[in-house]
Design a protein around this motif. Structure first.
Motif, short mmCIF file in Angstrom:
data_model
loop_
_atom_site.label_atom_id
_atom_site.label_comp_id
_atom_site.label_asym_id
_atom_site.label_seq_id
_atom_site.Cartn_x
_atom_site.Cartn_y
_atom_site.Cartn_z
N CYS A 19 -6.59 3.29 1.98
CA CYS A 19 -7.39 4.10 1.04
C CYS A 19 -7.90 5.36 1.72
O CYS A 19 -7.88 6.46 1.14
CB CYS A 19 -8.56 3.29 0.51
N VAL A 72 -10.58 1.38 -5.67
CA VAL A 72 -10.27 0.04 -5.15
C VAL A 72 -11.58 -0.68 -4.88
O VAL A 72 -12.56 -0.07 -4.42
CB VAL A 72 -9.44 0.13 -3.85
N LEU A 91 -0.35 1.81 -3.80
CA LEU A 91 -1.78 2.11 -3.77
C LEU A 91 -2.12 3.43 -4.45
O LEU A 91 -3.18 3.55 -5.08
CB LEU A 91 -2.27 2.15 -2.31
N GLN A 92 -1.23 4.41 -4.37
CA GLN A 92 -1.52 5.72 -4.97
C GLN A 92 -1.59 5.66 -6.49
O GLN A 92 -2.02 6.61 -7.14
CB GLN A 92 -0.48 6.76 -4.55
N ILE A 105 -8.51 7.62 -1.44
CA ILE A 105 -8.86 6.84 -2.63
C ILE A 105 -10.19 6.16 -2.35
O ILE A 105 -10.33 5.46 -1.34
CB ILE A 105 -7.78 5.78 -2.94
N TYR A 157 -13.14 3.49 -2.19
CA TYR A 157 -13.18 2.04 -2.32
C TYR A 157 -14.61 1.53 -2.24
O TYR A 157 -15.47 2.10 -1.57
CB TYR A 157 -12.27 1.34 -1.30
N CYS A 214 0.83 -1.21 0.00
CA CYS A 214 0.00 0.00 0.00
C CYS A 214 0.86 1.26 0.00
O CYS A 214 0.55 2.24 -0.70
CB CYS A 214 -0.93 0.00 1.21
#
Length: 400
Positions: free
Chosen positions: A124, A107, A101-102, A129, A131, A97
């Motif tokens: 997240c 997600v 993840l970025q 982000i 999800y 992550c």
């Protein structure tokens, strides 16, 4: 878009049932539509599968575990340090992550009662982000480990649902369960599952021949995990209430699927007590062509679950042209009722009556068999993939 699917189990570990099949279908469908799709999952023995799979899997090592690129989808298999049933501990998820993840716009987390989902969800939230959470029928505990599942919701589940931008339900039944459990109705998005139809079909009779089953026998098929939730014992009791043959043809019951919690031993003991052992076969887990051969050779497929958010195996049986019997507790029931299958109560007498109706002298089976093709045309993955694409685009475009 750049989409990351997070799932405890993924191909080639198809012995875990519907989840890895579903995630693969959605992932590859989105990749075909031009999106960058990654899968983050646990390693359940990937190196051994590399040596045994045919055709061979072309995978390589990555900083986070095994990496496999297939059909436009890149899957990362995080090393598993500890496992219990279908639960794993994968410490590398935090490192993944921090480093990767970025790179994603949205997600999608599949399943509950694992540690991967909460770890990625927390990351997240920190990175803002969006999800999506898909409980895949796990929201309402049905059998086993009620205290542990309650603790999970207290420790992680509540925050998992609160942080989700959307929660996927695969049937009206599951949507009602989520709403009754406190999930805001504005978050719940209804999206059915689909079914992948094989490119080519096995020859008729192949499954029967492989397992010594007469071509004249009336074959009843159960395919799935041998677990208390799926009630194979209810099917066995219903089978015991039927005569040994119908219309001069013997009845045969096949259980196909992995054992869970010693259920197979219980069924074998029960069959012996009922005097049915010679009329029942346990064939273990079957996949790919063998699975479709079983569906095709069955006269009827039965899904007698206590609770089923959708019922992928029933959809697969219908796609193979085999009528089904499902209980009222299966989310797929309204899509099949009286068109490609019968819907019955979760009761051995009711199930036995439905089996007799399906396999008897009437026209029920012929009518439902004819309806299978029509129902199958409504069960492809194309529509669910487009719906996910639309949802992801909306979430990714919202200001953080």
């Amino acid at each position: 878009m750049r989409i990351l699917n997070v799932t405890e189990t993924y191909a080639p570990f198809l012995e875990f049932g519907g989840p890895p099949v579903k995630v693969r279908a959605l992932s590859e469908g989105l990749a075909r539509r031009g999106h960058t799709v990654g899968v983050l999952t646990a390693d359940w023995g990937f190196e051994k599968r590399l040596q045994s799979e045919t055709p061979k899997i072309a995978a390589e090592r990555s900083p986070f575990g095994w990496r496999n690129n297939e059909n436009g989808v890149q899957a990362i298999y995080l090393p598993t340090w500890f496992r219990y049933r279908a639960l794993s501990w994968n410490p590398a998820v935090k490192r993944y992550c921090r480093a990767r993840l970025q790179n994603f716009d949205v997600v999608h987390i599949f399943g509950l009662y694992d540690l991967l989902g909460p770890a990625v969800a927390g990351a997240c939230c920190v990175r803002k982000i969006p999800y999506v959470l898909e409980p895949i029928g796990m929201f309402v505990p049905i059998v086993r480990n009620f205290l542990l599942k309650s603790f999970y919701h207290f420790a992680w589940g509540r925050r998992l649902f609160e942080g989700a931008s959307a929660v996927i339900a695969t049937s009206d039944q599951e949507a009602k369960e989520l709403a009754a459990g406190g999930v805001p109705s504005g978050k719940i998005v209804l999206r059915r599952n689909g079914v992948e139809i094989p490119v080519s079909w096995p020859e008729p009779g192949a499954f029967r021949q492989a397992h010594g089953i007469s071509q004249d026998a009336k074959l009843i098929l159960f395919l799935g995990r041998l677990s208390a939730k799926k009630s194979p014992d209810l099917l066995l009791q219903a089978f015991a209430e039927l005569p040994a043959d119908l219309e001069g043809k013997p009845l045969q019951l096949v259980f196909a699927g992995p054992d869970e919690g010693g259920m197979r031993a219980q069924l074998e003991e029960m069959a012996a007590q009922l005097g049915l052992r010679t009329r029942i076969q346990f064939v273990g887990p079957i996949f790919d062509g063998n699975k479709w051969a079983a569906y095709r050779d069955a006269d009827v497929f039965v899904l007698p679950s206590q609770n089923e958010n959708f019922g992928n195996t029933a959809a697969e049986a219908v796609a193979a042209g085999t009528p089904v019997i499902v209980t009222e507790q299966c989310g797929i029931a309204p899509l099949l009722a009286n068109e490609a299958g019968l819907v019955t109560r979760h009761d051995s007498a009711a199930l036995s009556e439905a089996l007799a109706q399906m396999l008897g002298t009437g026209q029920t089976r012929a009518k439902l068999e004819a309806g299978c093709a029509k129902v199958t045309s409504r069960l492809g993955w194309e529509e669910p993939v487009r719906e996910m694409e639309t949802l992801y685009a909306r979430l990714a475009s919202q200001p953080t």
